[in-house]
Design an enzyme around this catalytic site. Structure first.
Site, PDB file in Angstrom:
ATOM      1  N   SER A 132       0.838  -1.195   0.000  1.00 52.65           N
ATOM      2  CA  SER A 132       0.000   0.000   0.000  1.00 52.65           C
ATOM      3  C   SER A 132       0.870   1.241   0.000  1.00 52.65           C
ATOM      4  O   SER A 132       1.966   1.251   0.554  1.00 52.65           O
ATOM      5  CB  SER A 132      -0.911   0.004   1.222  1.00 52.65           C
ATOM      6  OG  SER A 132      -0.145   0.359   2.358  1.00 52.65           O
ATOM      7  N   LYS A 133       0.347   2.260  -0.633  1.00 51.69           N
ATOM      8  CA  LYS A 133       1.091   3.498  -0.785  1.00 51.69           C
ATOM      9  C   LYS A 133       1.459   4.079   0.579  1.00 51.69           C
ATOM     10  O   LYS A 133       2.476   4.743   0.728  1.00 51.69           O
ATOM     11  CB  LYS A 133       0.229   4.489  -1.573  1.00 51.69           C
ATOM     12  CG  LYS A 133       1.054   5.482  -2.321  1.00 51.69           C
ATOM     13  CD  LYS A 133       0.200   6.393  -3.157  1.00 51.69           C
ATOM     14  CE  LYS A 133       1.084   7.480  -3.760  1.00 51.69           C
ATOM     15  NZ  LYS A 133       0.346   8.545  -4.379  1.00 51.69           N
ATOM     16  N   ARG A 134       0.599   3.828   1.564  1.00 51.58           N
ATOM     17  CA  ARG A 134       0.824   4.408   2.893  1.00 51.58           C
ATOM     18  C   ARG A 134       2.012   3.748   3.610  1.00 51.58           C
ATOM     19  O   ARG A 134       2.804   4.414   4.263  1.00 51.58           O
ATOM     20  CB  ARG A 134      -0.454   4.275   3.733  1.00 51.58           C
ATOM     21  CG  ARG A 134      -0.426   5.156   4.930  1.00 51.58           C
ATOM     22  CD  ARG A 134      -1.778   5.741   5.334  1.00 51.58           C
ATOM     23  NE  ARG A 134      -2.965   5.029   4.905  1.00 51.58           N
ATOM     24  CZ  ARG A 134      -3.679   4.247   5.704  1.00 51.58           C
ATOM     25  NH1 ARG A 134      -3.293   4.030   6.932  1.00 51.58           N
ATOM     26  NH2 ARG A 134      -4.784   3.694   5.264  1.00 51.58           N
TER      27      ARG A 134
END
Ligand code: GLU
Length: 487
Positions: free
Chosen positions: A263-265
């Site tokens: 995930s980008k986070r």
């Protein structure tokens, strides 16, 4: 049409995801390995997700990785986009403007395999809520199936908002044969009457993907397994159109070390991030090939040519591939070592410039020497910034316990004096000087071995272990050497 045809069909939503690069790579490898064609098609029918510049960015990432294609959308050196190939346009919004999807939806409507639906968002929301509270899987209840085509056309002509849905048969098993996942059977009673044309007139992904894969003669669809649940709808569409369905290959999701989807986070996901950190294209490509596929032999360091030769779907794993940074670094380090000192020096230059450790006129010979010095210790090109910093600053702090101890030894002042004396005799510190200086100090002071080398390293680098001292001495140069020895 002969030969295999594969495509990578990203939506230009901002950047190329590392999982997307792997999908593109597997398509490319298979096409190249089978004398086939590889196509880049842009799926931009979801206008809400459109991002300016995303397409160029995506193509640049593919170019960087060395994943070339035969047809599709190309980015020229001057920044302009160009489409090449017999099956264009290769951008879905342009295909829509040409009326391609209209023709095929009309066909389905006429044959009764699709229908206009006028249900409002409120009704659909209400229906979904109701079904959820009844413990049912939310799906369209088919209300508008009852509207005749004639009546529907009148309502459309009068401007009533609508979508067009696929009319699924009742209680029919749909069979998907997947090269990786095997046979999947789902009954139409558990499927939804998929929207094919949205209220904005754009086709949905499901409709456009089938029409385009067919018209472009795609023989193998290789994509992430998040699309597997959609595949029965596609298979049914091929059937109602009377088209031969392509071979389906669904790839295991790329997971992080916690076995969660990247995930980008929490993770680096954009190919650009990896480029910026100094992964080599051949390193990232080699590693990505191994995330979800394994070669026949135990040799894991492979060039693109070797990957093309060895890749096949038989050895693609069914379950998620773990993206392991340590292994990526290990693979990348191997590819770094393949470069000559000179080439590596050139590759390192931008990273040294970025950190202002050197200026543009830094001598080529010294860059080559840097390449030689750090070749075995770099995982990524960016690592040069931390590893070589000590060479470019006036002073180093001696903080490591061992280094502090050696630098404080009684005989160290004598070593310093001998070194400084030698430096004062020369104009520049060249290879000959660097190679002979320790011998000379040894002769002059009678100190040798560890007692000579460890304090010298401590004074010059701040540490007792590190790169080849002969190289370090040359790279430091006369001025910095004097500073480190006198202060
Ligand atoms: N446009 C889809 C995506 O963004 C393509 C899926 C497919 O390959 O069919 O991933």
């Amino acid at each position: 049409m002969t030969g295999v045809r594969l495509r990578f069909a990203p939506s230009p939503t901002g950047y190329l995801h590392i999982g997307g690069l792997r999908t593109a790579l597997y398509n490319y490898l298979y096409a190249k390995g089978h004398d086939g064609k590889f196509i880049l098609r842009i799926e931009d029918t979801d206008r809400t997700r459109f991002v300016e510049g995303a397409l160029e960015n995506l193509i640049r990432s593919l170019q960087w990785a060395g994943i070339t294609y035969d047809e599709g959308v190309f980015l020229n050196a001057d920044g302009s986009l160009e489409q090449r190939g017999e099956f264009g346009p290769y951008i879905q919004s342009e295909r829509m403007a040409e009326g391609i999807y209209d023709r095929y939806i009309e066909d389905l409507l006429e044959r009764g395999d699709a229908y206009y639906c006028f249900c409002s968002k409120e009704r659909l929301d209400h229906l979904r809520e109701q079904q959820k509270s009844d413990g049912l899987i939310p799906r369209y209840d088919g209300l508008c199936r009852a509207v005749t085509l004639e009546e529907a056309r009148e309502r459309v002509a009068a401007g009533e908002e609508h979508v067009i849905r696929l009319k699924l048969p009742v209680n029919r098993d749909i069979v998907v044969m997947d090269e990786v996942k095997g046979k999947i059977v789902i009954n139409t009673n558990d499927m939804d009457d998929q929207v094919l044309i949205k209220s904005d007139g754009f086709p949905t992904y499901h409709f456009a993907v089938v029409v385009d894969d067919h018209l472009m003669g795609i023989t193998h669809i290789v994509r992430g397994d998040e699309w597997l649940p959609s595949t029965p709808k596609h298979v049914y569409l091929y059937e109602v159109f009377g088209w031969q369905a392509p071979v389906f290959v669904h790839l295991p999701t790329v997971l992080n070390r916690d076995r969660k989807k990247l995930s980008k986070r929490n993770d680096d996901v954009a190919v650009e991030d990896f480029i910026a950190q100094g992964y080599l294209p051949e390193g990232l490509v080699n590693y990505l090939a191994l995330v979800g596929w394994s070669p026949d032999s135990t040799e894991e360091i492979l060039t693109m040519e070797e990957l093309v030769e060895q890749f096949g779907f038989e050895r693609v794993s069914k379950t998620g591939g773990i993206f392991d940074r340590d292994k990526l670094n290990w693979v990348n380090a191997h590819h770094i070592k393949k470069y000559s000192d000179e080439e590596l020096g050139e590759l390192l230059k931008p990273y040294l410039l970025e950190e202002k450790l050197i200026t543009g006129d830094y001598p080529a010979a010294k860059l080559t020497l840097l390449g030689n010095t750090f070749k075995d210790s770099l995982d990524r090109l960016m690592d040069i910034q931390a590893q070589a910093r000590f060479l470019f600053i006036d002073q180093v702090d001696i903080t490591e316990a061992d280094a502090v101890e050696y630098a404080a030894k009684e005989h160290v002042p004598a070593l310093r004096t001998a070194f400084i004396e030698a430096l004062n005799e020369v104009e520049v510190v060249d290879e000959a000087f660097a190679k002979s200086i320790m011998k000379r100090i040894q002769k002059q002071t009678g100190v040798k071995g560890k007692d000579l080398f460890m304090p010298m390293r401590a004074l010059l680098t701040g540490k007792v272990h590190g790169p080849e001292l002969v190289n370090v001495i040359q790279l430091l140069g006369k001025d910095i050497l004097l500073k480190r020895l006198t202060d």
